[in-house]
Scaffold this motif. Structure first.
Motif, PDB file in Angstrom:
ATOM      1  N   SER A   1       0.829  -1.196   0.000  1.00 36.58           N
ATOM      2  CA  SER A   1       0.000   0.000   0.000  1.00 36.58           C
ATOM      3  C   SER A   1       0.866   1.250   0.000  1.00 36.58           C
ATOM      4  CB  SER A   1      -0.960  -0.002   1.184  1.00 36.58           C
ATOM      5  OG  SER A   1      -0.236   0.024   2.390  1.00 36.58           O
ATOM      6  N   VAL A   2       0.298   2.299  -0.559  1.00 32.39           N
ATOM      7  CA  VAL A   2       1.001   3.583  -0.638  1.00 32.39           C
ATOM      8  C   VAL A   2       0.222   4.569   0.214  1.00 32.39           C
ATOM      9  CG1 VAL A   2       1.755   5.437  -2.160  1.00 32.39           C
ATOM     10  CG2 VAL A   2       1.869   3.058  -2.940  1.00 32.39           C
ATOM     11  N   GLN A   3       0.892   5.106   1.242  1.00 31.12           N
ATOM     12  CA  GLN A   3       0.192   5.937   2.213  1.00 31.12           C
ATOM     13  C   GLN A   3       0.772   7.341   2.288  1.00 31.12           C
ATOM     14  OE1 GLN A   3       0.257   3.586   5.816  1.00 31.12           O
ATOM     15  NE2 GLN A   3      -1.295   2.205   4.984  1.00 31.12           N
TER      16      GLN A   3
ATOM     17  N   THR B   1       4.739   7.068   1.526  1.00 30.94           N
ATOM     18  CA  THR B   1       5.254   5.976   2.342  1.00 30.94           C
ATOM     19  C   THR B   1       4.732   4.684   1.738  1.00 30.94           C
ATOM     20  OG1 THR B   1       5.410   7.291   4.346  1.00 30.94           O
ATOM     21  CG2 THR B   1       5.200   4.912   4.644  1.00 30.94           C
ATOM     22  N   ILE B   2       5.639   3.755   1.450  1.00 37.59           N
ATOM     23  CA  ILE B   2       5.245   2.476   0.857  1.00 37.59           C
ATOM     24  C   ILE B   2       5.335   1.403   1.933  1.00 37.59           C
ATOM     25  CG2 ILE B   2       5.670   0.795  -0.988  1.00 37.59           C
ATOM     26  CD1 ILE B   2       7.294   3.080  -2.391  1.00 37.59           C
ATOM     27  N   LEU B   3       4.205   0.710   2.139  1.00 41.63           N
ATOM     28  CA  LEU B   3       4.118  -0.333   3.155  1.00 41.63           C
ATOM     29  C   LEU B   3       4.036  -1.681   2.458  1.00 41.63           C
ATOM     30  CD1 LEU B   3       3.608   1.179   5.928  1.00 41.63           C
ATOM     31  CD2 LEU B   3       1.576  -0.244   6.085  1.00 41.63           C
ATOM     32  N   ASN B   4       4.841  -2.628   2.883  1.00 46.70           N
ATOM     33  CA  ASN B   4       4.849  -3.953   2.259  1.00 46.70           C
ATOM     34  C   ASN B   4       4.545  -5.011   3.308  1.00 46.70           C
ATOM     35  OD1 ASN B   4       5.289  -6.247   0.778  1.00 46.70           O
ATOM     36  ND2 ASN B   4       7.505  -5.977   0.602  1.00 46.70           N
TER      37      ASN B   4
ATOM     38  N   ARG C   1       9.845   5.187   3.811  1.00 47.88           N
ATOM     39  CA  ARG C   1       9.195   6.476   4.005  1.00 47.88           C
ATOM     40  C   ARG C   1      10.005   7.552   3.278  1.00 47.88           C
ATOM     41  NH1 ARG C   1       6.040   9.402   7.929  1.00 47.88           N
ATOM     42  NH2 ARG C   1       6.894  11.501   8.145  1.00 47.88           N
ATOM     43  N   MET C   2       9.332   8.282   2.409  1.00 47.48           N
ATOM     44  CA  MET C   2       9.997   9.398   1.738  1.00 47.48           C
ATOM     45  C   MET C   2       9.708  10.661   2.529  1.00 47.48           C
ATOM     46  SD  MET C   2       9.224   8.619  -2.250  1.00 47.48           S
ATOM     47  CE  MET C   2       9.408   6.948  -2.915  1.00 47.48           C
TER      48      MET C   2
ATOM     49  N   THR D   1      -1.966   3.482  -8.046  1.00 48.67           N
ATOM     50  CA  THR D   1      -2.125   4.904  -8.343  1.00 48.67           C
ATOM     51  C   THR D   1      -2.718   5.605  -7.128  1.00 48.67           C
ATOM     52  OG1 THR D   1      -2.406   4.470 -10.697  1.00 48.67           O
ATOM     53  CG2 THR D   1      -3.234   6.579  -9.888  1.00 48.67           C
ATOM     54  N   VAL D   2      -2.093   6.700  -6.725  1.00 46.01           N
ATOM     55  CA  VAL D   2      -2.597   7.471  -5.584  1.00 46.01           C
ATOM     56  C   VAL D   2      -2.859   8.912  -6.009  1.00 46.01           C
ATOM     57  CG1 VAL D   2      -1.556   6.098  -3.747  1.00 46.01           C
ATOM     58  CG2 VAL D   2      -0.216   7.919  -4.806  1.00 46.01           C
ATOM     59  N   SER D   3      -3.718   9.579  -5.244  1.00 47.51           N
ATOM     60  CA  SER D   3      -4.019  10.982  -5.462  1.00 47.51           C
ATOM     61  C   SER D   3      -3.147  11.793  -4.496  1.00 47.51           C
ATOM     62  CB  SER D   3      -5.507  11.200  -5.185  1.00 47.51           C
ATOM     63  OG  SER D   3      -5.818  12.546  -5.391  1.00 47.51           O
TER      64      SER D   3
END
Ligand SMILES: [Cu+2]
Length: 153
Positions: free
Chosen positions: A29-31, A50-53, A101-102, A137-139
């Protein structure tokens, strides 16, 4: 006859493990996506996610796409002497059960060749492509040019 229980176990593994593999990307997920407004269309802008795996295998982010920029790639910030420099980070591996986390001063998505300036208050879409999972894809909401985080407008 002694191999029978092992055969049953194999069947159990096939039935219950394979479907989990088939759900490609469902555990990634991309948060907290956010971006900073660009100063000029001629200057690159930065976005952060932030990418959660939650998978038991690493996931590798290999490409990014967005309609607002001709080019989007992950950069990292490095210190060379007294100078902070940004360099392309290449593919980003998100460890199994971990996250990347970016944030300003670290990993970020550099948006280059902007079609137009990215302005505070707007949102744009960002697609993340993974080597071993479905794209996400995220907004992305845009905050002021000095924002330090997604809550800091
Ligand atoms: Cu950069």
């Amino acid at each position: 006859m002694r191999t029978y229980p092992i055969g049953l176990m194999s069947l159990f593994v096939l039935v219950f493990v394979i479907p989990a593999w088939g759900q490609d990307g469902a555990t990634i997920s991309v948060q907290q996506p956010w971006a900073r407004a660009s100063i000029l269309a001629s200057r690159p802008a930065a976005a952060y996610v932030t990418i959660l795996n939650k998978d038991d295998r690493p996931a590798t982010l290999v490409a990014l796409e967005t309609p607002v920029a001709g080019r989007a790639e992950v950069h990292r910030t490095v210190k060379q002497g007294d100078v902070m420099k940004m360099v392309p980070a290449g593919p980003i591996e998100v460890p199994a059960g971990g996250s990347v986390r970016m944030e300003p001063g670290g990993y970020h998505v550099m948006l280059m060749d902007l079609e137009r300036p990215i302005e505070k208050g707007e949102t744009f879409t960002l697609t993340l492509r993974f080597a071993n999972a479905s794209p996400i894809t995220v907004s992305v909401p845009v905050f002021g040019p000095g924002a330090r985080g997604p809550e800091d407008d």
